[in-house]
Design a protein around this motif. Structure first.
Motif, mmCIF file in Angstrom:
data_model
loop_
_atom_site.group_PDB
_atom_site.id
_atom_site.type_symbol
_atom_site.label_atom_id
_atom_site.label_comp_id
_atom_site.label_asym_id
_atom_site.label_seq_id
_atom_site.Cartn_x
_atom_site.Cartn_y
_atom_site.Cartn_z
ATOM 1 N N SER A 1 12.837 14.346 -0.787
ATOM 2 C CA SER A 1 12.493 14.300 0.805
ATOM 3 C C SER A 1 13.168 13.076 1.655
ATOM 4 C CB SER A 1 11.716 14.595 1.235
ATOM 5 O OG SER A 1 10.219 14.769 0.838
ATOM 6 N N ASN A 2 12.448 11.675 0.580
ATOM 7 C CA ASN A 2 11.977 10.762 1.872
ATOM 8 C C ASN A 2 13.238 9.707 1.410
ATOM 9 O OD1 ASN A 2 11.737 9.026 3.538
ATOM 10 N ND2 ASN A 2 10.093 8.187 1.904
ATOM 11 N N GLY A 3 14.623 10.070 0.512
ATOM 12 C CA GLY A 3 15.646 9.320 0.079
ATOM 13 C C GLY A 3 14.971 7.884 -0.421
ATOM 14 N N GLN B 1 9.952 2.379 -3.172
ATOM 15 C CA GLN B 1 8.942 2.666 -3.816
ATOM 16 C C GLN B 1 8.608 2.556 -5.006
ATOM 17 O OE1 GLN B 1 6.245 2.614 -1.609
ATOM 18 N NE2 GLN B 1 6.932 3.791 0.615
ATOM 19 N N HIS B 2 9.962 3.332 -5.613
ATOM 20 C CA HIS B 2 9.827 3.639 -6.880
ATOM 21 C C HIS B 2 10.000 2.363 -7.586
ATOM 22 C CE1 HIS B 2 11.232 4.876 -11.165
ATOM 23 N NE2 HIS B 2 12.089 3.871 -10.725
ATOM 24 N N PHE B 3 11.081 0.677 -7.066
ATOM 25 C CA PHE B 3 11.130 -0.266 -7.935
ATOM 26 C C PHE B 3 10.045 -1.125 -7.389
ATOM 27 C CE2 PHE B 3 13.206 -3.666 -8.326
ATOM 28 C CZ PHE B 3 13.619 -3.965 -7.698
ATOM 29 N N VAL B 4 9.224 -0.577 -5.910
ATOM 30 C CA VAL B 4 8.494 -1.735 -6.444
ATOM 31 C C VAL B 4 7.320 -1.727 -6.912
ATOM 32 C CG1 VAL B 4 5.736 -2.314 -4.465
ATOM 33 C CG2 VAL B 4 8.802 -2.422 -3.565
ATOM 34 N N SER C 1 13.181 -3.234 5.744
ATOM 35 C CA SER C 1 12.985 -2.582 6.921
ATOM 36 C C SER C 1 12.661 -1.039 6.769
ATOM 37 C CB SER C 1 14.077 -2.922 8.045
ATOM 38 O OG SER C 1 15.424 -2.591 6.956
ATOM 39 N N ILE C 2 13.663 -1.042 5.273
ATOM 40 C CA ILE C 2 12.637 0.956 5.310
ATOM 41 C C ILE C 2 11.242 0.780 4.410
ATOM 42 C CG2 ILE C 2 13.290 2.760 3.562
ATOM 43 C CD1 ILE C 2 15.951 1.528 3.831
ATOM 44 N N LEU C 3 10.359 -0.107 4.419
ATOM 45 C CA LEU C 3 9.181 0.312 3.570
ATOM 46 C C LEU C 3 8.922 0.111 4.739
ATOM 47 C CD1 LEU C 3 8.946 -1.593 0.991
ATOM 48 C CD2 LEU C 3 9.114 0.714 0.985
ATOM 49 N N LEU C 4 9.184 -0.489 6.358
ATOM 50 C CA LEU C 4 8.237 -0.811 7.941
ATOM 51 C C LEU C 4 8.159 0.263 8.637
ATOM 52 C CD1 LEU C 4 8.978 -4.654 8.459
ATOM 53 C CD2 LEU C 4 6.664 -3.174 7.839
ATOM 54 N N LEU C 5 9.127 1.654 8.323
ATOM 55 C CA LEU C 5 9.353 2.896 8.788
ATOM 56 C C LEU C 5 7.321 3.172 9.274
ATOM 57 C CD1 LEU C 5 12.433 4.904 8.016
ATOM 58 C CD2 LEU C 5 12.200 3.509 10.593
ATOM 59 N N HIS D 1 6.976 6.141 8.271
ATOM 60 C CA HIS D 1 5.851 7.194 6.807
ATOM 61 C C HIS D 1 5.964 6.488 5.761
ATOM 62 C CE1 HIS D 1 10.420 7.989 7.652
ATOM 63 N NE2 HIS D 1 10.736 7.177 6.649
ATOM 64 N N ASN D 2 6.953 5.352 5.696
ATOM 65 C CA ASN D 2 6.400 4.831 4.459
ATOM 66 C C ASN D 2 5.244 3.695 4.171
ATOM 67 O OD1 ASN D 2 9.156 6.061 3.004
ATOM 68 N ND2 ASN D 2 10.042 4.638 4.609
ATOM 69 N N ILE D 3 4.706 3.228 5.500
ATOM 70 C CA ILE D 3 3.696 2.233 5.871
ATOM 71 C C ILE D 3 2.700 2.585 4.164
ATOM 72 C CG2 ILE D 3 2.350 0.586 6.694
ATOM 73 C CD1 ILE D 3 4.252 1.007 9.569
ATOM 74 N N PRO D 4 1.871 3.632 4.322
ATOM 75 C CA PRO D 4 0.952 3.727 3.477
ATOM 76 C C PRO D 4 1.061 3.505 2.724
ATOM 77 C CG PRO D 4 0.888 5.897 5.657
ATOM 78 C CD PRO D 4 2.455 4.953 5.457
ATOM 79 N N GLU D 5 2.460 4.295 1.073
ATOM 80 C CA GLU D 5 2.642 3.928 0.758
ATOM 81 C C GLU D 5 2.680 2.669 0.520
ATOM 82 O OE1 GLU D 5 5.182 6.703 -1.292
ATOM 83 O OE2 GLU D 5 4.282 5.756 -3.328
#
Lengths: 313, 235
Positions: free
Chosen positions: A134-136, A142-145, A200-204, A206-210
């Motif tokens: 759902s987070n595309g 996140q998986h790569f990181v 930039s996607i990681l800075l959205l 909903h992605n910041i906590p993870e």
């Protein structure tokens, strides 16, 4: 086919309007995106059949998500559906495989659902399986990181083991930090062109906590293997310093054009030695302070002796 | 199985499906077997062996959270107790109660040392309020000692009672979870709880109840301890 998709879209749009909740709107957006992706990818001459476990994407991902933190290693003896097949894999493992396969297509498609769909196709699944996420793009990054972090952690553990067995000399702290951060940043080199998009996607929101969790895991690992066993405020100051070093070096790296990123490593060396200097200065200030305090106490006692206050009558 | 794992690089895929406690490698440092792996989210986290396996490796992140919280608050508690006795010694060190306080302080130092090792081995984040407990503990110890020997003893009684209660609730939690798995940890906490009760009784023996405003002081200190425990568990 197109009419069916359009009908689906309209139906889902109506649902979105009625609910008018943020999560619903996100779902609708993702549905649009996924539908668009699926149409694009499905236009390929290959026709795949729907795999057995790509059911309703949101329920699966949401039910998986709380489990993902607590899922046990998959043994072939037990799983929640009671199936006993030897090669049955959990949803979790399938997702990991898909995302790993999708990484190949990232240089071409960027960090996006297209890359995941291509990855799914490469594994022999329908591109619709990309709807599992759902987070595309966020999931992919996140998986790569997480994968890079765990690779680094394995390497550091291996080095640590060699040191403990006495086969190599332990490195000094600044050299260790430099090597660890360099090793981790080198894992970005294959994707360095599109890494700014990932950042930039990681800075959205909903992605910041993870992403913060991944960053803190990374920094904790590096310091642990560097030998930090502190249990006071030093724990925090060291990790904060290393976080700063890592983030700034990453930023320098994405706009570095020197051969083999020499400028980045030089920048890293300077930052690490800055932090070391600050730590040494702090230690010196503390010992000077203690010496000064002792001096003052000595002077006070001397004064008390001279004026006779100290004598017991 | 061990032959498979004897290659220096343990791959995640090989480890999946293997119970973490069966990952054995010879640890040269302490001359015994022990290597642990724990789940960090989706990926397996390898750590070098721990010196003694008092705390069992956590099976999932909920358990890891619980153990982390327990170790963090216990560590903060022992650190605070250490500083309280340091404050008391700073004021009463040269009086006749000095040796008594010194003895209790030495036991607290031993407790703190154990928790420092456990924290480091289990890679637990210490509470960020450590400097606060440093100051507050010293101030409480020195302040209560300025009220005289009875004041210091009253402070000891109050703090030790809070700590014993807290250890008891941890023992209850662990017993409810799985007494066999946490056997060594339970033994450790029981031992520490017994020593804290000894300090409590020592305090009572040395005229704690004769302190000025004894019950008021005791209540205030115990409320403070409860707040400290609550905050240290979370922050």
């Amino acid at each position: 086919m197109a009419a069916l998709l359009r009908a689906l879209r309209i139906g889902q749009a109506l649902r979105g309007l009625r609910a008018a909740q943020r999560s619903q709107c996100d779902e609708v957006k993702r549905t649009f995106q996924t539908a668009a992706v699926l149409r694009r990818v499905a236009d390929d001459p290959k026709q795949e059949q729907v795999p057995p476990y790509s059911s309703s994407f949101h329920q699966n991902y949401q039910s998986m998500h709380p489990e993902s933190e607590s899922s046990r290693p998959n043994t072939s003896y037990a799983d929640q559906h009671g199936e006993q097949a030897e090669d049955y894999e959990t949803e979790e493992q399938l997702q990991i495989r898909m995302l790993t396969a999708a990484l190949e297509f990232v240089p071409k498609h960027g960090w996006s659902v297209e890359a995941i769909a291509e990855g799914a196709q490469m594994l022999g699944l329908s591109p619709a399986a990309a709807g599992m996420f759902s987070n595309g793009a966020g999931d992919l990054i996140q998986h790569f990181v997480a994968q890079c972090n765990s690779n680094l952690s394995e390497n550091l553990a291996e080095q640590h083991k060699l040191v403990q067995l006495g086969q190599t000399e332990p490195k000094k702290t600044d050299e260790f930090l430099r090597d660890a951060v360099e090793a981790r940043l080198r894992m970005l080199i294959p994707y360095i062109e599109i890494w700014p998009q990932a950042m930039s996607i990681l800075l959205l929101p909903h992605n910041i906590p993870e992403s913060l969790k991944h960053l803190s895991t990374l920094v904790d690992d590096i310091w642990y293997y560097a030998g930090d066993r502190s249990t006071d405020l030093n724990w925090y100051t060291r990790r904060a310093a290393l976080t700063g070093i890592y983030n700034t070096t990453e930023l320098v790296m994405v706009q570095d054009s020197s051969p083999d990123f020499e400028e980045t490593w030089k920048f890293l060396e300077n930052r690490v030695s800055d932090v070391m200097n600050m730590a040494n200065t702090a230690k010196q200030v503390q010992s000077t302070g203690e010496a000064v305090v002792q001096g003052i106490i000595g002077a006070a006692i001397t004064l008390k002796n001279l004026t006779g206050i100290n004598q017991r009558r | 199985m061990h032959k498979l794992l004897s290659s220096p690089v343990l791959r995640v895929e090989m480890i999946q499906g293997v119970c973490p406690s069966s990952l054995l490698r010879f640890c040269r440092r302490y001359g015994r077997e022990g290597r642990q792996a724990a789940w960090r989210g989706r990926y397996l986290q390898l750590s070098p062996c721990r010196c003694y396996s008092i705390v069992p490796p956590a099976q999932d992140s909920a358990e890891k959270d619980m153990l982390d919280r327990m170790l963090r608050v216990d560590h903060a508690g022992e650190y605070g107790a250490n500083r309280i006795y340091a404050g008391q010694m700073a004021v009463l060190g040269r009086t006749e109660t000095g040796p008594i306080i010194q003895k209790m302080w030495d036991q607290e130092k031993a407790h703190l040392k154990v928790f420092n090792e456990l924290m480091a081995d289990n890679r637990v984040r210490p509470t960020i309020l450590m400097p606060l407990w440093n100051l507050a503990g010293f101030a409480l110890g020195a302040g209560s000692a300025l009220l005289g020997k009875e004041g210091a003893m009253a402070c000891t009684v109050a703090v030790e009672e809070s700590i014993s209660e807290h250890y008891n609730s941890q023992i209850r939690t662990l017993m409810e979870e799985d007494p066999d798995k946490y056997k060594e940890l339970l033994q450790l906490i029981k031992k520490f709880r017994d020593e804290e009760m000894e300090h409590h009784d020592t305090g009572l023996e040395h005229d704690a109840e004769l302190a000025p405003a004894y019950s008021l002081m005791k209540n205030i200190i115990q409320v403070g301890c409860k707040a400290a425990i609550y905050m240290s568990e979370r922050i």
